[in-house]
Design a protein around this motif. Structure first.
Motif, mmCIF file in Angstrom:
data_model
loop_
_atom_site.group_PDB
_atom_site.id
_atom_site.type_symbol
_atom_site.label_atom_id
_atom_site.label_comp_id
_atom_site.label_asym_id
_atom_site.label_seq_id
_atom_site.Cartn_x
_atom_site.Cartn_y
_atom_site.Cartn_z
ATOM 1 N N SER A 32 2.364 -5.044 -4.437
ATOM 2 C CA SER A 32 2.073 -3.882 -5.280
ATOM 3 C C SER A 32 0.960 -3.017 -4.718
ATOM 4 O O SER A 32 0.816 -1.858 -5.104
ATOM 5 C CB SER A 32 1.708 -4.337 -6.695
ATOM 6 O OG SER A 32 0.576 -5.189 -6.660
ATOM 7 N N ARG A 33 0.168 -3.562 -3.837
ATOM 8 C CA ARG A 33 -0.881 -2.775 -3.190
ATOM 9 C C ARG A 33 -1.170 -3.364 -1.819
ATOM 10 O O ARG A 33 -0.877 -4.539 -1.554
ATOM 11 C CB ARG A 33 -2.155 -2.748 -4.036
ATOM 12 C CG ARG A 33 -2.813 -4.097 -4.222
ATOM 13 C CD ARG A 33 -4.078 -3.960 -5.071
ATOM 14 N NE ARG A 33 -4.721 -5.262 -5.269
ATOM 15 C CZ ARG A 33 -5.852 -5.411 -5.950
ATOM 16 N NH1 ARG A 33 -6.444 -4.359 -6.490
ATOM 17 N NH2 ARG A 33 -6.395 -6.609 -6.095
ATOM 18 N N ILE A 300 3.912 2.002 -1.076
ATOM 19 C CA ILE A 300 2.535 1.528 -1.232
ATOM 20 C C ILE A 300 1.647 2.285 -0.254
ATOM 21 O O ILE A 300 1.923 2.336 0.950
ATOM 22 C CB ILE A 300 2.447 0.015 -0.952
ATOM 23 C CG1 ILE A 300 3.309 -0.762 -1.948
ATOM 24 C CG2 ILE A 300 1.001 -0.465 -1.007
ATOM 25 C CD1 ILE A 300 3.488 -2.223 -1.584
#
Length: 573
Positions: A32-33, A300
């Motif tokens: 997610s990051r 991302i």
């Protein structure tokens, strides 16, 4: 040459140990990051070069890394090399380190080396000392002759020595601490945990003084899933986890360094150490370019600037004196290139779909990237579309059409595209090499675009059916332009041609088309379909030029001219 296997050699190697991990979570997670990045180009990368970097090359690499947005940069091993020490001092004394960049230096767990390392950091605003010692059974037995307890004591004493000299010499420095059990991937997991816990007992990490625990695949031996299991096991079992940055340092001995890093992040790693374009010992460190752009293509933000990837590559190649492979992911010369005809056709259609969406009002900056065979928009890394499609004997109509469209704004009718692609393919076979885009343009102009009108009467036994394909001229048959179209039809009838149909095709994007018109004339002369092309400011002149070119081709007695003669671009006559 026959390849013979030797079954006896396989018995010399053992499979990697697996991890007893129940209900592993990493297979179902998604990133997610982006993790924290540390570049070790100036340390791990530099030590692996045949010719280690000179000071000017080191400074160029450091400036590149800062410009790309790296906030953690390992700058050397100051007590192992006078060059590394001098470069570190140059950075500090020259005030060349931005306030938001933390440098890192490496040192072995020995008192005199730790003391010298800390002294070399005098004047630094923010620095991390990276302490390491090898912990694997192989090293304990073969290299050091140590027991497990002696190996652990080396790490513990090294941490105490660091605290001793750091408190004495670097009171004003924002000083961080990192510990690596070198050869982690080959070390018993319980022992890695034991050593790291003992190091933390000395360091006493808390919110204001966290610790980086770095776990390297010093030599990559296992499959990426095993490494991910190891990292998740540590993520679950390390104490004081909220004050620990779990870092990984993958190598690429098995060719799976990128996969190991990505799965390790899914397993709980928060930080990745590597080098640009995968430089490093043996098969290299994990490639931070590949990891960063892999993240970007999943939506991302990598936190690094790859907007001029060609420029980044040039600096890295100059600093390392090692060329980047043309097939290297994202950065290689040929990674945005398609030779296959079916690939080229799909890519062209993908670009056409984007052009239609933009024409309908979509913002190209936010329009979802969906082009077959291209996971990344080349423009996002400073590459151009012109090199996406390259033509050789394997290419088809899609690639040839793409070149003419991107270079000249020409949108060929499908039938003409098929015919011209066959000519290009035959020429590539004859020449035995790739055909450059400019050569393709000249080849098309030579074959199909005569810049002159017929000056002598042409007589056909019966009217020649003709279809006109018009690109770039905003007209509607039957509108107020009907009279001019009627005049054009009458003029062509005097040449023995009968216009049966006028078709509108894509407008194209080249300047030569925006303010004018391109016409492709499809003439059926006897049993033969003959094409011609013409361009002008008006439909009338462009059509006469296209028909003239078609008739000229029909009157030829020799085979089509395949030599790309030097001619003006379409519309220049």
């Amino acid at each position: 040459m026959a390849v013979r296997s030797n079954p006896s050699t396989s018995g010399r190697y053992a499979p990697p140990a697996t991890v007893a991990l129940e209900n592993r979570a990493w297979p179902s997670r998604t990133m997610s990051r982006a993790p924290r990045w540390l570049s070790t180009d100036l340390r791990d990368g530099n030590q692996s070069l045949v010719n280690p970097m000179s000071p000017d090359r080191k400074l160029a690499m450091f400036d590149l890394l800062v410009g790309m947005g790296f906030k953690e940069i390992e700058v050397g091993f100051p007590v192992a090399s006078q060059d590394d020490h001098d470069f570190l001092r140059m950075l500090i004394e020259g005030d060349l380190i931005p306030d938001d960049v933390r440098i890192s230096v490496l040192v072995q767990a020995r008192e005199e080396l730790i003391k010298g390392t800390v002294e070399s950091l005098a004047g630094a605003r923010a620095a991390t000392v990276h302490l390491y010692n090898a912990t694997s059974p192989q090293f304990r037995r073969m290299v050091f002759g140590m027991s497990r307890s002696e190996c652990k004591d080396l790490a513990v004493q090294g941490t105490r020595f660091f605290l001793k000299y750091a408190d004495r010499l670097l009171g004003d420095c924002d000083l961080g601490f990192q510990y690596s059990p070198e050869m982690f991937a080959d070390t018993e997991l319980d022992f890695s945990l034991e050593v790291c816990e003992a190091v933390m007992d000395v360091w006493q990490p808390e919110q204001s003084r966290p610790i980086i625990l770095n776990f390297p695949t010093t030599v990559e031996r296992s499959t990426p899933n095993v490494f991910a299991d190891q990292i998740e096991w540590l993520d679950r079992n390390l104490s004081r986890r909220e004050n620990v940055c779990l870092s990984v340092h993958p190598h690429n001995d098995r060719g799976t360094g990128v996969a190991s890093a990505e799965l390790a992040v899914l397993a709980g790693a928060q930080r990745v150490e590597g080098c640009l374009f995968g430089n490093g010992e043996r098969a290299g460190n994990v490639c931070l370019v590949t990891l960063g752009l892999n993240a970007l293509t999943h939506g991302i933000d990598p936190g690094l600037d790859f907007g001029d990837l060609n420029g980044i590559r040039r600096v890295v190649e100059w600093c390392n004196e090692i060329p980047v492979h043309p097939r290297h992911p994202y950065g290689g010369d040929m990674v945005y290139t398609a030779f296959s005809g079916s690939h080229q056709d799909a890519i062209k259609k993908g670009f056409d779909a984007r052009s239609r969406a933009v024409a309908d009002g979509a913002d190209p900056a936010t329009l979802a990237w969906e082009v077959p065979y291209l996971p990344l928009d080349p423009q996002d890394v400073g590459r151009t579309y012109e090199a996406v499609v390259r033509i050789n004997s394997q290419s088809g109509k899609g690639g040839v059409s793409y070149v003419l469209s991107s270079r000249q704004g020409l949108e060929l009718p499908r039938e003409l595209s098929v015919e011209f692609a066959a000519l290009v393919q035959r020429t590539a076979d004859e020449w035995g090499r790739e055909i450059e885009p400019d050569e393709i343009v000249r080849m098309f102009l030579t074959e199909y675009a005569s810049p002159r009108f017929l000056t002598v009467p042409v007589t056909f036994r019966k009217p020649v059916p003709t279809t006109l394909h018009v690109q770039g001229d905003p007209f509607v048959v039957g509108s107020d332009r009907a009279d001019s179209l009627g005049d054009l039809g009458a003029h062509l009838a005097s040449w023995g041609l009968r216009v049966d149909e006028i078709r509108r095709i894509g407008a194209g994007a080249a300047d030569a088309v925006r303010d004018g018109v391109v016409v492709y004339a499809d003439c059926t002369i006897g049993t033969r379909t003959v094409w011609g092309a013409g361009s002008a400011a008006s439909l009338d002149i462009a059509t006469r030029s296209a028909v003239s070119a078609a008739i000229t081709r029909a009157l030829r007695t020799s085979q089509p001219n395949r030599e790309p003669a030097r001619q003006p671009l379409l519309g220049a006559a």
